[in-house]
Write a protein that holds these residues in place. Sequence first.
Motif, mmCIF file in Angstrom:
data_model
loop_
_atom_site.group_PDB
_atom_site.id
_atom_site.type_symbol
_atom_site.label_atom_id
_atom_site.label_comp_id
_atom_site.label_asym_id
_atom_site.label_seq_id
_atom_site.Cartn_x
_atom_site.Cartn_y
_atom_site.Cartn_z
ATOM 1 N N THR A 57 0.833 -1.200 0.000
ATOM 2 C CA THR A 57 0.000 0.000 0.000
ATOM 3 C C THR A 57 0.871 1.256 0.000
ATOM 4 O OG1 THR A 57 -0.114 -0.017 2.422
ATOM 5 C CG2 THR A 57 -1.815 -1.231 1.230
ATOM 6 N N SER A 58 0.237 2.406 -0.123
ATOM 7 C CA SER A 58 0.997 3.654 -0.244
ATOM 8 C C SER A 58 1.782 4.001 1.007
ATOM 9 C CB SER A 58 0.051 4.808 -0.593
ATOM 10 O OG SER A 58 -0.859 5.047 0.470
ATOM 11 N N ARG B 135 -11.567 0.411 -10.756
ATOM 12 C CA ARG B 135 -11.080 0.161 -12.120
ATOM 13 C C ARG B 135 -12.040 -0.778 -12.835
ATOM 14 N NH1 ARG B 135 -5.679 1.179 -13.195
ATOM 15 N NH2 ARG B 135 -6.334 0.703 -15.340
ATOM 16 N N GLU C 17 0.309 -1.038 -9.125
ATOM 17 C CA GLU C 17 0.205 0.417 -9.277
ATOM 18 C C GLU C 17 -1.050 0.947 -8.585
ATOM 19 O OE1 GLU C 17 0.290 0.941 -13.483
ATOM 20 O OE2 GLU C 17 2.459 0.541 -13.659
ATOM 21 N N VAL C 18 -2.135 0.197 -8.690
ATOM 22 C CA VAL C 18 -3.390 0.623 -8.062
ATOM 23 C C VAL C 18 -3.252 0.617 -6.544
ATOM 24 C CG1 VAL C 18 -5.809 0.025 -7.700
ATOM 25 C CG2 VAL C 18 -4.816 -0.125 -9.998
ATOM 26 N N THR D 230 -1.713 3.498 -4.495
ATOM 27 C CA THR D 230 -2.377 4.804 -4.462
ATOM 28 C C THR D 230 -3.139 5.067 -3.170
ATOM 29 O OG1 THR D 230 -4.400 3.953 -5.513
ATOM 30 C CG2 THR D 230 -2.640 4.758 -6.972
ATOM 31 N N ARG D 231 -3.319 4.040 -2.317
ATOM 32 C CA ARG D 231 -4.080 4.225 -1.087
ATOM 33 C C ARG D 231 -3.357 3.564 0.077
ATOM 34 N NH1 ARG D 231 -8.548 3.475 -4.760
ATOM 35 N NH2 ARG D 231 -10.015 5.230 -4.641
ATOM 36 N N TRP E 208 -7.682 0.981 2.066
ATOM 37 C CA TRP E 208 -8.043 -0.269 1.392
ATOM 38 C C TRP E 208 -8.885 -1.161 2.298
ATOM 39 C CZ3 TRP E 208 -8.234 -0.268 -3.438
ATOM 40 C CH2 TRP E 208 -7.262 0.308 -4.242
#
Length: 401
Positions: free
Chosen positions: A249-250, A275, A303-304, A307-308, A313
């Motif tokens: 995660t980010s 997505r 990549e997705v 972003t969080r 999540w």
Amino acid sequence: MRPLEGIRVLEVAMYGFVPSAGAVLADWGADVIKVEHAVTGDPQRGLRQTGTFKVEGDPNPNVEHANRGKRSIGLDMSKPEGREVLHDLIRQADVFLTSFLPQGRRKLGFDVDDVRAVNPRIVYARGSALGPRGAEAEKGGYDSTAFWARAGIAASLTPKGTDGVVNPPVPAFGDTISGTNLAGGIAAALLKRERTGEPSIVDVSLLGSGVWAMGHGIALSLHLDKPFVAAVLGGHGSPTNPLSGIYTTSDGYHLTLALLQPGKFWAEFCRHIDRPELAEDPRFATVELIGQNTEQAVKILREVFATRTLAQWSERFASLSGPWAPVQDSLQVAGDAQVRANEYVLRAGELELAASPVQFDVSAPQLGPAPEFAAQTEEILQELGLDWDRIIALKAAGAVT
């Protein structure tokens, strides 16, 4: 009423493995009397440094985890007077539980035949490193040797090319698992005695518990004639399923997906990650195509996920129908809402401890603190019918503390 109320267990054991079996039996309601050396007690009481953790003062979690809910008597079993007290305790016990090696049991006079001569109906339970048979039956060991290393767990977790091997994640990891196995065996032996009148000898070893924990992998290894190989660190997981693996995660945490039917979950999953167009992507139109294009899917999903945060999540996946989980450290586990809702961590005296995993009638076990060294000696001796003159004489002889 807890299932083992009215059962008395006499524990002559040290360190983590066999005492953790006694802790589980105490969680289930048994009266567990812990026999400790009259001077030194259980050596586990002196354990303060475990890995990078150092405990100052009392209570000491290194003692409490495997000894909660018991009573302690300080007894020198090498003295004739101490042996007499041990025999009195054996007469009133349903279970004799020990971690001593065969040589020590013979020397101190509490091997199977010795104990059965005093109480023929007693369930005799032994925890060992390497099992009761074979050339190494009389050898000792710890969870790091017999369970973790010898049973194949360390090698199966260590990626190729690693300098050294992966260590156990926490202290007494194999001890606690093996102790739960031993407690279950004792409960089965008590049921057998209830039904048939016949007592059993119960054996559980660290090696046997490790082999059992590795059982699926060992079966595959035997069938395919090759050892189980650890996945490369940082790798995705499944080579044919992007929804079975670990993502970062980010904020640098991880979560693991275990959606083992990607065709069933792909469209729903794509909506949960915002997505939805991926559900219509021809590369992922069928379960076969998902499998063939897993590498491309994993690249997109990495990549997705970057972003969080893990918290974001976790909130988003609360309604996801497939299995997933945050990768939590030991402190995060203790604060997990689901762990708390099921009372998997409970207060026991001044500390909070992990509860043993079996619950009866949707109720958590009742945990008590571990006893201070020899704290119940006089109480236990009085229950045996000894008067104060006899208790004082035993103390003067150094037979009890």
